[in-house]
Design an enzyme around this catalytic site. Structure first.
Site, PDB file in Angstrom:
ATOM      1  N   GLU B 284       0.746  -1.573   0.172  1.00 17.68           N
ATOM      2  CA  GLU B 284      -0.034   0.143  -0.505  1.00 17.68           C
ATOM      3  C   GLU B 284       1.115   0.703   0.098  1.00 17.68           C
ATOM      4  O   GLU B 284       0.659   1.815  -0.550  1.00 17.68           O
ATOM      5  CB  GLU B 284      -1.081   0.267   1.454  1.00 17.68           C
ATOM      6  CG  GLU B 284      -2.042   1.268   1.127  1.00 17.68           C
ATOM      7  CD  GLU B 284      -3.442   0.948   2.013  1.00 17.68           C
ATOM      8  OE1 GLU B 284      -3.670  -0.493   1.760  1.00 17.68           O
ATOM      9  OE2 GLU B 284      -3.344   1.056   3.267  1.00 17.68           O
ATOM     10  N   GLU B 287       2.037   1.969  -3.410  1.00 17.54           N
ATOM     11  CA  GLU B 287       0.940   1.888  -4.301  1.00 17.54           C
ATOM     12  C   GLU B 287       0.190   3.845  -4.016  1.00 17.54           C
ATOM     13  O   GLU B 287       0.352   4.016  -4.800  1.00 17.54           O
ATOM     14  CB  GLU B 287      -0.108   1.260  -3.868  1.00 17.54           C
ATOM     15  CG  GLU B 287      -1.814   1.676  -4.519  1.00 17.54           C
ATOM     16  CD  GLU B 287      -3.307   1.046  -4.405  1.00 17.54           C
ATOM     17  OE1 GLU B 287      -3.013  -0.203  -3.169  1.00 17.54           O
ATOM     18  OE2 GLU B 287      -3.842   0.960  -4.951  1.00 17.54           O
ATOM     19  N   CYS B 311      -8.595  -1.795   4.669  1.00 16.88           N
ATOM     20  CA  CYS B 311      -7.809  -3.200   5.422  1.00 16.88           C
ATOM     21  C   CYS B 311      -9.332  -3.825   5.996  1.00 16.88           C
ATOM     22  O   CYS B 311      -9.439  -4.932   6.603  1.00 16.88           O
ATOM     23  CB  CYS B 311      -7.215  -2.754   6.576  1.00 16.88           C
ATOM     24  SG  CYS B 311      -5.383  -2.075   5.622  1.00 16.88           S
ATOM     25  N   SER B 331      -8.133   1.756  -1.869  1.00 15.43           N
ATOM     26  CA  SER B 331      -6.621   0.543  -2.108  1.00 15.43           C
ATOM     27  C   SER B 331      -6.860  -0.553  -2.564  1.00 15.43           C
ATOM     28  O   SER B 331      -7.876  -0.938  -2.559  1.00 15.43           O
ATOM     29  CB  SER B 331      -5.780   0.509  -1.222  1.00 15.43           C
ATOM     30  OG  SER B 331      -4.577  -0.472  -1.525  1.00 15.43           O
ATOM     31  N   LYS B 370     -14.927  -9.934   8.395  1.00 10.70           N
ATOM     32  CA  LYS B 370     -14.242 -10.711   7.961  1.00 10.70           C
ATOM     33  C   LYS B 370     -14.597 -11.676   7.154  1.00 10.70           C
ATOM     34  O   LYS B 370     -14.311 -12.828   6.491  1.00 10.70           O
ATOM     35  CB  LYS B 370     -13.353 -11.230   8.697  1.00 10.70           C
ATOM     36  CG  LYS B 370     -12.218  -9.900   9.079  1.00 10.70           C
ATOM     37  CD  LYS B 370     -10.863  -9.318   8.080  1.00 10.70           C
ATOM     38  CE  LYS B 370     -10.473  -8.601   8.198  1.00 10.70           C
ATOM     39  NZ  LYS B 370      -9.663  -7.951   7.205  1.00 10.70           N
ATOM     40  N   GLU B 373     -16.055 -11.027   4.006  1.00 13.17           N
ATOM     41  CA  GLU B 373     -14.339 -10.805   2.926  1.00 13.17           C
ATOM     42  C   GLU B 373     -14.010 -12.509   2.623  1.00 13.17           C
ATOM     43  O   GLU B 373     -13.922 -12.160   1.922  1.00 13.17           O
ATOM     44  CB  GLU B 373     -14.242 -10.260   3.962  1.00 13.17           C
ATOM     45  CG  GLU B 373     -12.699  -9.692   3.208  1.00 13.17           C
ATOM     46  CD  GLU B 373     -11.394  -9.261   3.759  1.00 13.17           C
ATOM     47  OE1 GLU B 373     -10.966  -9.278   5.176  1.00 13.17           O
ATOM     48  OE2 GLU B 373     -11.146  -8.163   3.454  1.00 13.17           O
ATOM     49  N   GLU B 378     -14.285 -12.612  -5.455  1.00 10.73           N
ATOM     50  CA  GLU B 378     -13.022 -12.057  -5.321  1.00 10.73           C
ATOM     51  C   GLU B 378     -11.116 -12.552  -5.075  1.00 10.73           C
ATOM     52  O   GLU B 378     -10.118 -12.605  -4.787  1.00 10.73           O
ATOM     53  CB  GLU B 378     -13.120 -10.791  -5.457  1.00 10.73           C
ATOM     54  CG  GLU B 378     -13.904 -10.062  -6.621  1.00 10.73           C
ATOM     55  CD  GLU B 378     -14.789  -9.698  -5.147  1.00 10.73           C
ATOM     56  OE1 GLU B 378     -14.670 -10.119  -4.124  1.00 10.73           O
ATOM     57  OE2 GLU B 378     -16.180  -9.117  -6.044  1.00 10.73           O
ATOM     58  N   CYS B 527      -9.777  -1.925  15.428  1.00  9.67           N
ATOM     59  CA  CYS B 527     -10.625  -3.016  15.017  1.00  9.67           C
ATOM     60  C   CYS B 527     -10.380  -3.931  16.830  1.00  9.67           C
ATOM     61  O   CYS B 527     -10.680  -4.294  17.111  1.00  9.67           O
ATOM     62  CB  CYS B 527      -9.446  -3.930  14.709  1.00  9.67           C
ATOM     63  SG  CYS B 527      -9.431  -3.528  12.939  1.00  9.67           S
TER      64      CYS B 527
END
Lengths: 156, 597
Positions: B284, B287, B311, B331, B370, B373, B378, B527
């Site tokens: 990142e 990036e 994230c 990102s 999560k 996710e 993907e 988190c």
């Protein structure tokens, strides 16, 4: 833009683009379309920057903000105790027999939906019935058919 | 200016408190605990459960202590006969509509209603049981959150959470009176509406009406299967909160004990999501620098700035629903969890000589999003589902108990290698501002060759619990290859909790901001306050967890991601360099526009 979207725009123009406008906008749509469809609630939510669940929450709170498809005229017979004692059952039966629908249903020609309502505040002149916004006190099974036929004639 | 003080008596004990204090808070100061259900320290006052009623001398009715401010000369009784009877009736009424199948409930032992019922020991049922009479919804559509309306007491904490903290309003109060329920738009399944799966509603639900979709049995099954090689990864924030579900105080760091417990449970390898957090910084950070170069040197007007971190899967889904026009600012980096899975089933599987199809990757997360996710289409770049199961911190605590492990007696153990080494920069991913701080520590050093100009590398402006934080760093003495950044003021912002994120995104959308890089975490506090963390949560608890995170960082010998030797090794052996071909294949992703309505 659909007709409904145009109507919503018009209503927001009038009532403002904030949360306070939600009720009058929903009422305005119901006044013309008799109920709030999924697409309508989404359009209102988008225009007022609210969540769709919020709009549905408000709509579902109010009996007169229907979220189920309704006919072009909505008949509401008072079901509360005074009207019950003054014969509302006979009124409902007469309407059901005449329109060939049960309470909660809509006629095939989409002209009428039959519902019941809680106290309309006309206990002294029961039984009472509401057709759209119009109150009909002291009705009888005979009179009610005449009234409905009048509305049928006006609705093409 | 000093505030006006009010004198009152609670249970005959005099107390002076500031004007505007509620009876509930005043009583707390005198150590009189008043039971509550709808009240929550993170939320506005609702006053609808009525379990906190107290008697105020001279008042005709009992007062809800959470919603009644104190007044001069007030005399309050929190435990009079009238109060006890009323509370009994309130509880009985709530229970008459509550599906009290406590022994089968996932929240068994963690339910506030159950606790109150057990505290007050009301055995007789004076009201008719209404549970069966109602048409209840059990919504298992979401891979993250299960919603069981038969347990709901309509306290509306979830609705207030979803609206006030997260600005999502996926849940609302619908219908009225005895038909009132908490539901979604047109009662659609949770997976079909704007829900971001953040799980903040779960953290605040006092009953079993909202809880995580749990995968405990699936994970045990994989562990017991002799043909499966089960690898576990642990997120930064789990190590400072797990102890709370195992009898320890908030803020207790249990990293070594957690590793030990996971090994005893039978995981083949115990590895660290912190490793891929360091890797995320490499990818990142690069990036960000690439985008800055394209914008400043190549004058490429199509480059999307500010760069937004990716994230937090709750935040990513929020962005997909709410700000599709800013989706390319996200990102392309996968989250550390997913980077880990993709590397585990490729590079690591080769390394330990295990076929990827026989490998099961389990991740321990402070997060419910999560779970969603890892199920995204993907997230299968290894050729398999990169991460098979996600367990919340709470689920791990349950499994540790099931395994008969006495957690507090465990010796500290270390993570396995490789994919187990991490730096202080990775640990701080677990709290708001951490990703930003980690990225700045590395990016500044890449550009200038010098450490970031803050004492002990601690970038204070991005720390703390303010909803939106800002910082500017002037870049000085760049290396020759980065001289286009000489004198540039790098502007960054940090938001946590989606209501704050929304505010920040509206600012970006308006074009009035000049940020280059923005960190967003979906949950309040980041988190450490995640939807999968031990319950309860409050500002104080989150603060203590954050302090533990920073203590963990200070305790690390290496505190900059680019100095992680295992990260260097993985680049050397496999990935070549950040944003390289392999990285693109395994560590980066794309997003999809989702409907807000």
């Amino acid at each position: 833009m659909t007709n409904t979207e145009a109507l919503i725009h018009e209503l927001i123009e009038k009532h403002g683009k904030n949360r306070n406008a939600l009720m009058p906008v929903l009422q305005g749509v119901v006044a013309r379309e008799k109920f709030l469809s999924e697409d309508t609630m989404i359009a209102v939510a988008r225009e007022l920057d609210l969540s769709a669940a919020d709009v549905y929450g408000t709509a579902s709170f109010y009996t007169f903000l229907d979220t189920k498809p309704r006919g072009r005229n909505i008949i509401r017979v008072c079901k509360t105790i005074s009207c019950h004692m003054q014969g509302k059952e006979a009124i409902i039966r007469a309407i059901e027999d005449h329109l060939l629908i049960k309470v909660g249903e809509t006629t095939h020609d989409n002209k009428f939906t039959l519902l019941t309502a809680n106290c309309l505040g006309w206990c002294h002149k029961g039984p009472v019935m509401l057709v759209n916004d119009e109150v009909f006190p002291s009705i009888t099974p005979e009179k009610v058919i005449e009234i409905i036929e009048e509305f049928a004639k006006k609705t093409n | 200016m000093s505030k006006y003080m009010v004198n009152l008596k609670i249970n005959n004990t005099p107390i002076q408190v500031e004007e505007g204090t509620t009876i509930l808070d005043a009583a707390k100061r005198l150590n009189f605990r008043i039971p509550t259900l709808c009240n929550h320290p993170d939320l506005s006052v609702a006053g609808n459960c009525r379990v906190c009623v107290v008697e105020v001398k001279g008042a005709r009715l009992l007062a809800a202590s959470c919603a009644t401010p104190v007044s001069e000369g007030m005399e309050v009784n929190t435990n009079s006969e009238k109060v006890r009877i009323a509370r009994k009736h309130v509880l009985e009424l709530l229970l008459s509509e509550h599906n009290a199948d406590c022994t089968k409930c996932f929240k068994n032992g963690h339910c506030e209603l159950q606790e109150l019922a057990s505290e007050y020991r009301y055995g007789d049922h004076i009201f008719i049981d209404l549970v069966k009479a109602k048409d209840k919804i059990l919504d298992i559509s979401s891979p993250s959150i299960t919603r069981d309306a038969s347990k709901c007491i309509r306290c509306q904490r979830c609705v207030r959470t979803c609206t006030e903290l997260q600005a999502v309003s996926a849940l609302a109060v619908v219908h009225k009176g005895d038909h009132q329920i908490i539901s979604t738009f047109l009662n659609k399944p949770l997976n079909d509406v704007v829900c971001t799966n953040c799980g903040q509603c779960i953290n605040r639900c006092p009953t079993g009406a909202l809880y995580e979709r749990n995968y405990i049995e699936d994970v045990w099954h994989a562990i017991y299967d002799p043909n499966k090689f089960v690898v576990v990864e642990t997120a930064p924030a789990t190590r400072v909160a797990l102890g709370e579900d195992l009898g320890l105080e908030p803020g207790h760091r249990v990293t070594g004990k957690m590793v030990s417990a996971l090994r005893k449970m039978g995981f083949n390898k115990v590895l660290d999501t912190d490793f891929t957090a360091d890797l995320t910084i490499m990818e990142e950070g690069t990036e960000l620098l690439t985008r800055l170069k394209r914008a400043l040197v190549d004058k490429d007007e199509t480059v999307k700035l500010p760069l937004l971190t990716s994230c937090s899967p709750g935040w990513v889904k929020f962005q997909e629903h709410m700000f599709p026009d800013l989706i390319d600012n996200l990102s392309s980096c996968k989250s550390p969890q997913q980077m880990f899975g993709a590397l585990a089933k490729t590079y690591y599987a080769d390394k330990v000589n295990i076929k990827a199809e026989n490998m099961v990757v389990v991740s321990i997360m402070p997060c419910t999003a999560k779970k969603f996710e890892c199920n995204r289409s993907e997230m299968r770049d290894s050729g398999f589902k990169d991460v098979d199961y996600v367990l919340t911190t709470r689920e791990l605590a349950m499994m540790i108990k099931q395994a008969g492990i006495e957690f507090d007696k465990l010796e500290d153990e270390s993570y396995d290698s490789i994919l187990g080494e991490s730096t202080g920069a990775a640990v701080i991913f677990g709290t708001t501002g951490g990703v930003m701080e980690a990225a700045l520590r590395t990016a500044y050093e890449i550009i200038t060759g010098n450490e970031v100009p803050f004492t002990n590398l601690n970038i204070q402006p991005v720390r703390g619990m303010e909803g939106v934080k800002e910082a500017s760093i002037k870049i000085k003495n760049t290396k020759p290859e980065w001289n286009f950044l000489e004198g540039v003021e790098l502007n960054v912002a940090v938001a946590h909790g989606l209501a704050n994120a929304k505010q920040l995104m509206e600012l970006v959308q308006s074009g009035k901001s000049n940020y280059h890089f923005i960190e967003v975490m979906g949950c309040p506090g980041g988190c450490i306050g995640g939807g999968g963390q031990p319950i309860p949560t409050s500002a104080e608890i989150r603060k203590r967890r954050a302090e533990a995170i920073y203590a963990e960082d200070m305790g690390k010998t290496i505190r900059k991601s680019h100095e992680n030797p295992e990260v260097a090794e993985v680049y050397k052996e496999y990935l070549t360099h950040p944003l390289g071909h392999k990285s693109h294949e395994l560590l980066h992703t794309h997003y999809k526009v989702r409907k807000r309505y």
